[in-house]
Design an enzyme around this catalytic site. Structure first.
Site, PDB file in Angstrom:
ATOM      1  N   GLY A   7      15.522   5.024   6.409  1.00 48.60           N
ATOM      2  CA  GLY A   7      14.340   5.564   5.725  1.00 48.60           C
ATOM      3  C   GLY A   7      13.367   6.170   6.721  1.00 48.60           C
ATOM      4  N   GLY A  10      10.766   9.123   5.777  1.00 50.20           N
ATOM      5  CA  GLY A  10       9.646   8.875   4.857  1.00 50.20           C
ATOM      6  C   GLY A  10       8.347   8.658   5.618  1.00 50.20           C
ATOM      7  N   LEU A  35      17.186  11.377   2.402  1.00 52.30           N
ATOM      8  CA  LEU A  35      16.345  12.527   2.062  1.00 52.30           C
ATOM      9  C   LEU A  35      16.177  12.632   0.546  1.00 52.30           C
ATOM     10  CD1 LEU A  35      17.452  15.276   4.656  1.00 52.30           C
ATOM     11  CD2 LEU A  35      15.642  13.564   4.848  1.00 52.30           C
ATOM     12  N   THR A  85       9.865   3.073  -3.653  1.00 51.18           N
ATOM     13  CA  THR A  85       8.634   2.287  -3.479  1.00 51.18           C
ATOM     14  C   THR A  85       7.555   2.482  -4.545  1.00 51.18           C
ATOM     15  OG1 THR A  85       7.489   3.978  -2.185  1.00 51.18           O
ATOM     16  CG2 THR A  85       8.898   2.438  -0.957  1.00 51.18           C
ATOM     17  N   THR A 125       7.135  -6.001   0.827  1.00 49.73           N
ATOM     18  CA  THR A 125       5.820  -5.800   0.240  1.00 49.73           C
ATOM     19  C   THR A 125       5.163  -7.110  -0.205  1.00 49.73           C
ATOM     20  OG1 THR A 125       4.744  -4.835  -1.711  1.00 49.73           O
ATOM     21  CG2 THR A 125       7.064  -5.341  -1.941  1.00 49.73           C
ATOM     22  N   ASP A 126       3.837  -7.093  -0.288  1.00 51.85           N
ATOM     23  CA  ASP A 126       3.125  -8.259  -0.838  1.00 51.85           C
ATOM     24  C   ASP A 126       3.305  -8.347  -2.357  1.00 51.85           C
ATOM     25  OD1 ASP A 126       1.550  -6.101  -1.599  1.00 51.85           O
ATOM     26  OD2 ASP A 126      -0.294  -6.810  -0.663  1.00 51.85           O
ATOM     27  N   GLU A 127       3.822  -7.276  -2.979  1.00 54.26           N
ATOM     28  CA  GLU A 127       3.956  -7.278  -4.450  1.00 54.26           C
ATOM     29  C   GLU A 127       4.979  -8.306  -4.935  1.00 54.26           C
ATOM     30  OE1 GLU A 127       4.079  -3.543  -6.449  1.00 54.26           O
ATOM     31  OE2 GLU A 127       2.662  -2.636  -5.057  1.00 54.26           O
ATOM     32  N   TYR A 149       9.970  -2.497  -9.528  1.00 56.28           N
ATOM     33  CA  TYR A 149       9.952  -2.265  -8.077  1.00 56.28           C
ATOM     34  C   TYR A 149       9.824  -3.586  -7.317  1.00 56.28           C
ATOM     35  CZ  TYR A 149       7.626  -1.732  -3.578  1.00 56.28           C
ATOM     36  OH  TYR A 149       7.277  -1.878  -2.258  1.00 56.28           O
ATOM     37  N   ALA A 150       8.802  -4.378  -7.696  1.00 53.54           N
ATOM     38  CA  ALA A 150       8.540  -5.635  -6.973  1.00 53.54           C
ATOM     39  C   ALA A 150       9.721  -6.597  -7.124  1.00 53.54           C
ATOM     40  CB  ALA A 150       7.252  -6.269  -7.481  1.00 53.54           C
ATOM     41  N   LYS A 153      12.496  -5.459  -4.778  1.00 51.43           N
ATOM     42  CA  LYS A 153      12.211  -5.824  -3.387  1.00 51.43           C
ATOM     43  C   LYS A 153      12.390  -7.340  -3.196  1.00 51.43           C
ATOM     44  CE  LYS A 153      10.908  -3.603  -0.305  1.00 51.43           C
ATOM     45  NZ  LYS A 153      11.764  -2.930   0.735  1.00 51.43           N
ATOM     46  N   PRO A 204      -7.007  10.612 -11.713  1.00 58.70           N
ATOM     47  CA  PRO A 204      -6.692   9.707 -12.830  1.00 58.70           C
ATOM     48  C   PRO A 204      -6.791   8.228 -12.432  1.00 58.70           C
ATOM     49  CG  PRO A 204      -4.657  10.570 -11.870  1.00 58.70           C
ATOM     50  CD  PRO A 204      -5.785  11.156 -11.077  1.00 58.70           C
ATOM     51  N   TYR A 206      -6.592   4.399 -13.312  1.00 60.92           N
ATOM     52  CA  TYR A 206      -5.943   3.580 -14.342  1.00 60.92           C
ATOM     53  C   TYR A 206      -6.880   2.476 -14.861  1.00 60.92           C
ATOM     54  CZ  TYR A 206      -1.418   5.334 -12.496  1.00 60.92           C
ATOM     55  OH  TYR A 206      -0.366   6.103 -12.070  1.00 60.92           O
ATOM     56  N   ARG A 272      -1.656   1.167 -16.216  1.00 61.91           N
ATOM     57  CA  ARG A 272      -0.237   0.979 -15.861  1.00 61.91           C
ATOM     58  C   ARG A 272       0.254  -0.282 -16.581  1.00 61.91           C
ATOM     59  NH1 ARG A 272       0.673   0.217  -9.524  1.00 61.91           N
ATOM     60  NH2 ARG A 272       0.985   2.455  -9.499  1.00 61.91           N
TER      61      ARG A 272
HETATM   62  O1  DAU Z   1       1.071  -3.675  -2.002  1.00 59.26           O
HETATM   63  C1  DAU Z   1       1.990  -2.899  -1.316  1.00 59.26           C
HETATM   64  C2  DAU Z   1       2.515  -1.831  -2.236  1.00 59.26           C
HETATM   65  O2  DAU Z   1       1.510  -0.872  -2.406  1.00 59.26           O
HETATM   66  C3  DAU Z   1       3.794  -1.186  -1.768  1.00 59.26           C
HETATM   67  O3  DAU Z   1       4.799  -2.141  -1.702  1.00 59.26           O
HETATM   68  C4  DAU Z   1       4.200  -0.099  -2.743  1.00 59.26           C
HETATM   69  O4  DAU Z   1       5.369   0.530  -2.304  1.00 59.26           O
HETATM   70  C5  DAU Z   1       3.096   0.875  -2.884  1.00 59.26           C
HETATM   71  O5  DAU Z   1       3.442   1.868  -3.841  1.00 59.26           O
HETATM   72  C6  DAU Z   1       1.796   0.206  -3.246  1.00 59.26           C
HETATM   73  O6  DAU Z   1       1.792  -0.195  -4.632  1.00 59.26           O
HETATM   74  P1  DAU Z   1       0.544   0.064  -5.561  1.00 59.26           P
HETATM   75  O7  DAU Z   1       0.994   0.093  -6.957  1.00 59.26           O
HETATM   76  O8  DAU Z   1      -0.561  -0.876  -5.207  1.00 59.26           O
HETATM   77  O9  DAU Z   1       0.132   1.541  -5.033  1.00 59.26           O
HETATM   78  P2  DAU Z   1      -0.404   2.830  -5.817  1.00 59.26           P
HETATM   79  O10 DAU Z   1      -0.941   3.752  -4.786  1.00 59.26           O
HETATM   80  O11 DAU Z   1       0.587   3.328  -6.781  1.00 59.26           O
HETATM   81  O12 DAU Z   1      -1.627   2.244  -6.647  1.00 59.26           O
HETATM   82  C7  DAU Z   1      -2.716   1.621  -5.996  1.00 59.26           C
HETATM   83  C8  DAU Z   1      -3.695   1.205  -7.070  1.00 59.26           C
HETATM   84  O13 DAU Z   1      -4.254   2.391  -7.645  1.00 59.26           O
HETATM   85  C9  DAU Z   1      -3.057   0.462  -8.241  1.00 59.26           C
HETATM   86  O14 DAU Z   1      -3.959  -0.536  -8.699  1.00 59.26           O
HETATM   87  C10 DAU Z   1      -2.873   1.529  -9.311  1.00 59.26           C
HETATM   88  C11 DAU Z   1      -4.022   2.479  -9.047  1.00 59.26           C
HETATM   89  N1  DAU Z   1      -3.755   3.909  -9.352  1.00 59.26           N
HETATM   90  C12 DAU Z   1      -2.646   4.480  -8.797  1.00 59.26           C
HETATM   91  C13 DAU Z   1      -2.341   5.800  -9.048  1.00 59.26           C
HETATM   92  C14 DAU Z   1      -1.112   6.434  -8.453  1.00 59.26           C
HETATM   93  C15 DAU Z   1      -4.619   4.641 -10.153  1.00 59.26           C
HETATM   94  O15 DAU Z   1      -5.640   4.122 -10.643  1.00 59.26           O
HETATM   95  N2  DAU Z   1      -4.308   5.948 -10.406  1.00 59.26           N
HETATM   96  C16 DAU Z   1      -3.196   6.568  -9.901  1.00 59.26           C
HETATM   97  O16 DAU Z   1      -2.964   7.758 -10.190  1.00 59.26           O
END
Ligand code: DAU
Length: 333
Positions: A7, A10, A35, A85, A125-127, A149-150, A153, A204, A206, A272
């Site tokens: 990977g 990335g 890729l 991820t 990941t911590d997830e 995903y979690a 992993k 956006p 959430y 979400r």
């Molecule tokens: O905690 C580690 C993890 O962090 C990694 O293992 C994952 O691979 C990585 O994707 C990430 O997961 P999250 O779900 O926390 O990351 P994300 O950036 O998708 O979202 C971060 C927070 O923001 C989550 O509470 C959802 C929110 N969000 C995300 C997106 C993409 C929004 O409010 N709007 C959005 O458009």
């Protein structure tokens, strides 16, 4: 050392390869990457002509090509960044997550065992611990993954544990909080929001925006994985965190302020499904055992990241077309 970084094209893998080549002049690194949509060789343009660096296009689910690569280059250790991820994608389409994150990890363990490699570092990941309202997860906390995903992993991490217990395969697992920095594919919150604002679009957010995430800069994460590769005992598990926690809505306001934009650019969207409320990990073990501590201040790192996206518009504009748009159309329909 001859290192296989899976990977490596990335976001995090490419930062790690550049870090290793800069720090260890006598190391050779093979970047093994399928890729997918998130892997870009352009991320490695600084090292592409370095004789110590090689690229092999391959999937960690394909044992044959993995074995061939390990033999051909005399690989001594593996660092595994290869994974699907993105949580939202896993909710819409989990298949690839199960394949890469579980079966791919299984293949890497098999190869590590078969060729008696010195070490395998599994970047996880911590997830896997799930959501926590108060306090922080330690390495002893039980797994309670909430997204496909979690869960995938967690499956890979359980296999790592089982391989160490059963075969003494020298694997070390890391559980990291949320990454940020340059070159992150613009689907995660920080690069998505920055690039949307640069395009004049809203961001956006959430649900109620009060979900909390803990953030680590790529540079701090590279130093931690370097220590796990060279210093951690086989079979060990380490949390990699920073204590830099922030609610999404506060993070959004920081980005808006830094980019000179107002809160009217926030677009509240539906939440979400199964959205974890808060992640927080206790990282005292890596500090005590290996002397690691985060160095990058979040405010400063965020500013630099925004600057990077401003200066590298052609990099992210390419990514925010085609497949990317199809994906977002599906999510918000
Ligand atoms: O905690 C580690 C993890 O962090 C990694 O293992 C994952 O691979 C990585 O994707 C990430 O997961 P999250 O779900 O926390 O990351 P994300 O950036 O998708 O979202 C971060 C927070 O923001 C989550 O509470 C959802 C929110 N969000 C995300 C997106 C993409 C929004 O409010 N709007 C959005 O458009």
């Amino acid at each position: 050392m001859k290192l296989l970084v899976c990977g490596g094209a990335g976001f995090m893998g490419s930062h790690f390869i550049k870090y290793i080549l800069a720090k260890y002049p006598d190391y050779q690194v093979v970047n093994f990457d399928k890729l997918t949509y998130a892997g870009y060789l352009e991320n490695l343009h600084e090292v592409e002509n370095d004789p110590r660096y090689k690229f092999v296009q391959g999937d960690i689910c394909d044992r044959e090509i993995l074995e061939k690569t390990v033999q051909e280059f005399g690989i001594e250790a593996i660092v595994n960044y290869a994974a699907e991820t993105h949580v939202d994608r896993s909710i819409m389409d989990p298949d690839a997550f199960l394949r890469t994150d579980v079966l791919g990890t299984f293949n890497l363990l098999e190869v590590t065992k078969k060729f008696n490699l010195k070490k395998m570092v599994q970047v996880s990941t911590d997830e896997v611990y799930g959501s926590i309202e108060k306090g922080s997860f330690t390495e002893e906390s039980p797994f309670a993954p909430n997204s496909p995903y979690a869960a995938a992993k967690a499956g890979g991490d359980h296999l790592c544990r089982a391989y160490f217990v059963t075969y003494q395969t020298p694997v070390v697992v890391s559980h990291s909080c949320n990454f940020y920095g340059a070159n992150q594919y613009p689907e995660k919150i920080i690069p998505l929001f920055i690039t949307n604002l640069l395009e004049g679009k809203k961001v956006p957010l959430y649900g109620d925006g009060k979900n909390v995430r803990e953030w680590i800069h790529t540079s701090d994460h590279c130093r931690a994985i370097d220590l796990l590769l060279h210093k951690a005992e086989p079979g060990e598990v380490y949390n990699i965190g920073t204590g830099q926690e922030i609610e999404n809505v506060e993070l959004t306001k920081l980005i808006l302020a830094e980019m000179g934009q107002g809160e009217e650019m926030i677009e509240p969207v539906k939440d979400r499904p199964g959205h974890d409320r808060r992640y927080s990990i206790n990282w005292s073990k890596i500090k005590e055992d290996l002397g690691w501590e985060p160095e990058k201040d979040f405010g400063e790192g965020l500013e630099e990241t925004i600057e990077w996206y401003r200066a590298n518009e052609s990099w992210w504009r390419k990514l925010k077309s085609g497949e990317y748009l199809e994906y977002y159309k599906k999510q918000y329909k």
